[in-house]
Design a protein around this motif. Structure first.
Motif, short mmCIF file in Angstrom:
data_model
loop_
_atom_site.label_atom_id
_atom_site.label_comp_id
_atom_site.label_asym_id
_atom_site.label_seq_id
_atom_site.Cartn_x
_atom_site.Cartn_y
_atom_site.Cartn_z
N HIS A 157 -19.35 32.86 78.28
CA HIS A 157 -18.84 31.62 78.88
C HIS A 157 -19.58 30.44 78.28
N ILE A 158 -18.87 29.36 77.99
CA ILE A 158 -19.51 28.17 77.43
C ILE A 158 -20.56 27.61 78.38
N LYS A 159 -20.33 27.73 79.67
CA LYS A 159 -21.31 27.25 80.65
C LYS A 159 -22.65 27.95 80.47
N ASP A 160 -22.62 29.24 80.14
CA ASP A 160 -23.86 29.98 79.89
C ASP A 160 -24.61 29.38 78.70
N ALA A 161 -23.86 28.98 77.67
CA ALA A 161 -24.47 28.38 76.48
C ALA A 161 -25.08 27.02 76.82
N VAL A 162 -24.44 26.28 77.72
CA VAL A 162 -24.98 24.98 78.15
C VAL A 162 -26.33 25.19 78.84
N PHE A 163 -26.40 26.15 79.74
CA PHE A 163 -27.66 26.45 80.43
C PHE A 163 -28.74 26.88 79.42
N LEU A 164 -28.34 27.66 78.42
CA LEU A 164 -29.30 28.12 77.41
C LEU A 164 -29.83 26.94 76.60
N MET A 165 -28.94 26.02 76.21
CA MET A 165 -29.36 24.83 75.48
C MET A 165 -30.38 24.03 76.29
N LYS A 166 -30.08 23.84 77.56
CA LYS A 166 -30.97 23.06 78.43
C LYS A 166 -32.33 23.75 78.58
N ALA A 167 -32.31 25.08 78.60
CA ALA A 167 -33.57 25.83 78.71
C ALA A 167 -34.45 25.61 77.49
N TYR A 168 -33.83 25.34 76.35
CA TYR A 168 -34.57 25.08 75.12
C TYR A 168 -34.85 23.59 74.91
N GLY A 169 -34.59 22.79 75.93
CA GLY A 169 -34.90 21.37 75.86
C GLY A 169 -33.93 20.55 75.05
N ILE A 170 -32.72 21.06 74.86
CA ILE A 170 -31.70 20.36 74.08
C ILE A 170 -30.76 19.63 75.04
N THR A 171 -30.59 18.34 74.85
CA THR A 171 -29.73 17.54 75.71
C THR A 171 -28.26 17.90 75.49
#
Length: 244
Positions: A157-171
């Motif tokens: 799910h794209i939402k999962d990728a959004v959470f992963l990006m945020k976990a890595y400090g990516i806006t």
């Protein structure tokens, strides 16, 4: 890589060769000439790729009457990269761009987006396992072979990728006409993950809720929206401009 498929178009095949893709055989139009055709023939000879000269009827049949420009090649399907691996190996000191496509289903839009993403230095493109355009000969042709030069990742799910990006400090930012902020008023001078929605419904509401910053492009005309590949290009180049 389960099966062999065909790609067509001079630039797409040239890019495939130059990026080290494993081509099976190249079929060339007997009477075809021109600068790009000459470049392709030189590469074919240099890399000793199996080839044959055939009539246009055979190329039409193999490409299902696509715009083959006198060249068709057999190739294995593109491998998908691991998003987790890419993020683990990223340079945290650099300003990177990631592109998340939430339901882009038109292969030509997908191909055009891939081409622009490669030109703007996007680190990876992320698509969903379902509801996304496939990487087929039309996608590869429209991307001008850029599909071979940029990692493409599949997630549940794209939402999962959004959470992963945020976990890595990516806006994370998302394009939506519902935003109160125009993209030119948002600070993009750091690592960014851009979410683009589908051609008809935009970003999934559940995904839109979890991104850091919804943004929009200014619209001066009577038409309320842009083609997704055009909008994506405009936003990517604003990110590039701000990142310098």
């Amino acid at each position: 890589m389960e099966k062999t498929t065909y790609i067509y178009g001079l630039r797409a095949i040239i890019e495939a060769i130059e990026s080290g893709q494993n081509l099976g055989k190249i079929y060339l139009l007997r009477e075809a000439e021109g600068v790009l055709m000459g470049q392709l023939k030189t590469l074919v000879n240099k890399h000793k790729i199996t080839n044959s000269f055939v009539p246009v009827e055979k190329l039409d049949k193999i490409s299902s009457y696509g715009n083959h420009q006198g060249a068709v090649a057999s190739i294995s399907p593109v491998d998908f990269a691991s998003l987790e691996d890419i993020l683990e190996k990223r340079n945290v000191e650099s300003k990177e761009i990631y592109l998340l496509l939430d339901g882009v289903t038109d292969v030509r839009n997908f191909g055009a987006i891939i081409r622009t993403a490669e030109c703007t230095g996007v680190s990876a493109i992320i698509i969903g396992e379902s509801g996304s355009a496939p990487i087929n000969p039309a996608t590869i042709k429209t991307s001008a072979g850029a599909v071979f030069n940029i990692p493409i990742c599949k997630v549940a799910h794209i939402k999962d990728a959004v959470f992963l990006m945020k976990a890595y400090g990516i806006t994370t930012i998302g394009a939506t006409e519902k935003s109160a902020k125009v993209i030119y008023d948002v600070d993009l001078n750091h690592s960014i993950a851009l979410v683009m929605g589908s051609e008809d419904r935009g970003i999934n509401p559940s995904t839109l809720k979890v991104i850091d910053e919804p943004i929009k492009l200014p619209m001066k005309g009577d038409i309320a929206s842009l083609n997704v590949s055009v909008a994506c290009g405009a936003i990517l180049y604003e990110i590039v401009r701000q990142q310098g």
